[in-house]
Design a protein around this motif. Structure first.
Motif, short mmCIF file in Angstrom:
data_model
loop_
_atom_site.label_atom_id
_atom_site.label_comp_id
_atom_site.label_asym_id
_atom_site.label_seq_id
_atom_site.Cartn_x
_atom_site.Cartn_y
_atom_site.Cartn_z
N MET A 1 0.84 -1.18 0.00
CA MET A 1 0.00 0.00 0.00
C MET A 1 0.88 1.24 0.00
SD MET A 1 -3.23 0.99 2.36
CE MET A 1 -4.28 0.03 1.31
N LYS A 2 0.45 2.25 -0.72
CA LYS A 2 1.23 3.48 -0.82
C LYS A 2 1.09 4.34 0.43
CE LYS A 2 1.23 3.68 -5.75
NZ LYS A 2 1.57 4.48 -6.86
N LYS A 3 2.16 5.03 0.75
CA LYS A 3 2.22 5.91 1.91
C LYS A 3 1.09 6.93 1.88
CE LYS A 3 6.27 7.39 3.14
NZ LYS A 3 7.53 8.15 3.30
N GLU A 4 0.82 7.50 0.71
CA GLU A 4 -0.19 8.55 0.58
C GLU A 4 -1.58 8.02 0.97
OE1 GLU A 4 1.82 7.62 -2.09
OE2 GLU A 4 3.32 9.15 -1.65
N ILE A 5 -1.85 6.77 0.61
CA ILE A 5 -3.16 6.17 0.93
C ILE A 5 -3.28 5.96 2.43
CG2 ILE A 5 -4.62 4.14 0.61
CD1 ILE A 5 -3.41 3.92 -2.24
N ILE A 6 -2.23 5.43 3.05
CA ILE A 6 -2.23 5.21 4.50
C ILE A 6 -2.42 6.55 5.21
CG2 ILE A 6 -0.79 4.56 6.49
CD1 ILE A 6 -1.77 2.11 5.03
N TYR A 7 -1.69 7.56 4.82
CA TYR A 7 -1.79 8.87 5.47
C TYR A 7 -3.19 9.46 5.29
CZ TYR A 7 3.24 9.08 6.47
OH TYR A 7 4.50 8.85 6.97
N MET A 13 -9.03 9.41 11.17
CA MET A 13 -8.92 8.16 11.93
C MET A 13 -10.26 7.42 12.00
SD MET A 13 -6.50 6.64 13.51
CE MET A 13 -5.97 5.59 14.83
N PRO A 14 -10.33 6.23 11.43
CA PRO A 14 -11.58 5.48 11.51
C PRO A 14 -11.83 4.97 12.93
CG PRO A 14 -9.88 4.18 10.41
CD PRO A 14 -9.29 5.53 10.67
N THR A 15 -13.08 4.93 13.32
CA THR A 15 -13.47 4.37 14.61
C THR A 15 -13.79 2.89 14.39
OG1 THR A 15 -14.33 6.49 15.37
CG2 THR A 15 -15.12 4.52 16.51
N LEU A 16 -13.26 2.05 15.26
CA LEU A 16 -13.47 0.60 15.17
C LEU A 16 -14.14 0.12 16.45
CD1 LEU A 16 -9.91 -0.43 13.87
CD2 LEU A 16 -11.91 0.21 12.51
N GLU A 17 -14.77 -1.05 16.37
CA GLU A 17 -15.42 -1.60 17.55
C GLU A 17 -15.11 -3.08 17.69
OE1 GLU A 17 -19.50 -0.69 18.78
OE2 GLU A 17 -19.58 0.64 17.03
N THR A 18 -15.12 -3.53 18.93
CA THR A 18 -15.12 -4.95 19.25
C THR A 18 -16.36 -5.17 20.12
OG1 THR A 18 -13.90 -4.85 21.34
CG2 THR A 18 -12.58 -4.93 19.31
N GLU A 19 -16.51 -6.35 20.62
CA GLU A 19 -17.66 -6.62 21.48
C GLU A 19 -17.68 -5.71 22.71
OE1 GLU A 19 -19.30 -10.25 24.27
OE2 GLU A 19 -18.23 -10.78 22.42
N ARG A 20 -16.50 -5.51 23.33
CA ARG A 20 -16.44 -4.74 24.58
C ARG A 20 -15.80 -3.37 24.48
NH1 ARG A 20 -13.19 -8.28 28.54
NH2 ARG A 20 -11.97 -8.68 26.66
N PHE A 21 -15.15 -3.08 23.33
CA PHE A 21 -14.36 -1.86 23.27
C PHE A 21 -14.62 -1.04 22.02
CE2 PHE A 21 -12.07 -5.14 25.59
CZ PHE A 21 -12.02 -4.53 26.84
N LEU A 22 -14.45 0.26 22.18
CA LEU A 22 -14.49 1.21 21.08
C LEU A 22 -13.04 1.66 20.86
CD1 LEU A 22 -16.42 2.95 19.28
CD2 LEU A 22 -16.19 4.70 21.04
N ARG A 68 -0.11 15.09 14.65
CA ARG A 68 0.27 13.88 13.91
C ARG A 68 -0.95 13.23 13.26
NH1 ARG A 68 4.55 10.69 16.03
NH2 ARG A 68 4.22 9.46 14.15
N TYR A 69 -2.08 13.23 13.97
CA TYR A 69 -3.32 12.70 13.39
C TYR A 69 -3.72 13.51 12.15
CZ TYR A 69 -4.70 9.50 17.21
OH TYR A 69 -4.78 8.46 18.11
N LYS A 70 -3.61 14.83 12.23
CA LYS A 70 -4.01 15.68 11.10
C LYS A 70 -3.24 15.35 9.83
CE LYS A 70 -5.41 19.61 13.91
NZ LYS A 70 -5.02 20.92 14.43
#
Length: 192
Positions: A1-7, A13-22, A68-70
């Motif tokens: 994957m290209k650096k530009e796509i990752i950045y 930042m996508p939000t992810l979930e599991t059964e017990r955690f956000l 850094r997130y920005k």
């Protein structure tokens, strides 16, 4: 994957979930919860960083991360307990190997939550994101060989022990032996 796509992906930042955690972007509101565990010598014993000396240090660190997130070049999520809303650690990618389409995963969890399967659950979710959303070929994790609990977390998520780099890292003035575990794309999709 290209650096530009990752950045681009991590600049929103996508939000992810599991059964017990956000899993969400770290924020300045996490200062108290992060300082609670990051000030402890026990927590940083097997990490490359030292305990946070005070809450101001933690706040300034979290402020730094907002920039850094920005730009999309920070890849860690805050681990939020759905039941309490408390931030109990971080998990994410410590680095990407762009030329090889791989990444390294890392995590730290408040020791009050040790033995409850937190790290195993959130690491599994990050691995899934890496293969399903980022199309990675390989995800690896490194650990100081004395940290057998970290190795167990990786192995529970299908990562295979690959070996030890003797005196592989200079950490806090000491050369440490570093173990590596990894999972490949095809192995992940075989077990799904």
């Amino acid at each position: 994957m290209k650096k530009e796509i990752i950045y681009r992906i991590f600049s929103d930042m996508p939000t992810l979930e599991t059964e017990r955690f956000l899993l969400r972007k770290l924020s300045l509101d996490d200062t108290d919860d992060m300082f609670e565990y990051s000030k402890q010598q026990e927590v940083t014993k097997y990490l490359t960083w030292s305990p946070h000396p005070n809450k101001t240090y933690t706040f300034e660190y979290l402020s730094y991360l907002q920039n850094r997130y920005k730009t999309g070049d920070f890849f860690d999520w805050a681990v939020i307990c759905k039941e309490s809303g408390k931030m109990i650690g971080t998990c994410g990618f410590t680095r990407f190997f762009f030329a090889d389409n791989g990444a390294e995963i890392g995590y730290v969890i408040n020791p009050d939550y040790n033995g409850k399967g937190v790290a195993t659950e959130v690491v599994g979710r990050i691995i899934r994101f890496g293969f399903e959303n980022l199309s990675l070929e390989r995800i690896e994790g490194k650990y100081m060989i004395e940290n057998t609990a970290s190795r167990r977390v990786m192995e529970k998520n299908g990562m295979v022990f690959e070996g030890i780099r003797r005196k592989g890292m200079l950490i806090k003035g000491i050369y440490r032996n570093i173990g590596t575990c990894a999972i490949l794309r095809e192995d992940f999709f075989k077990k799904v």
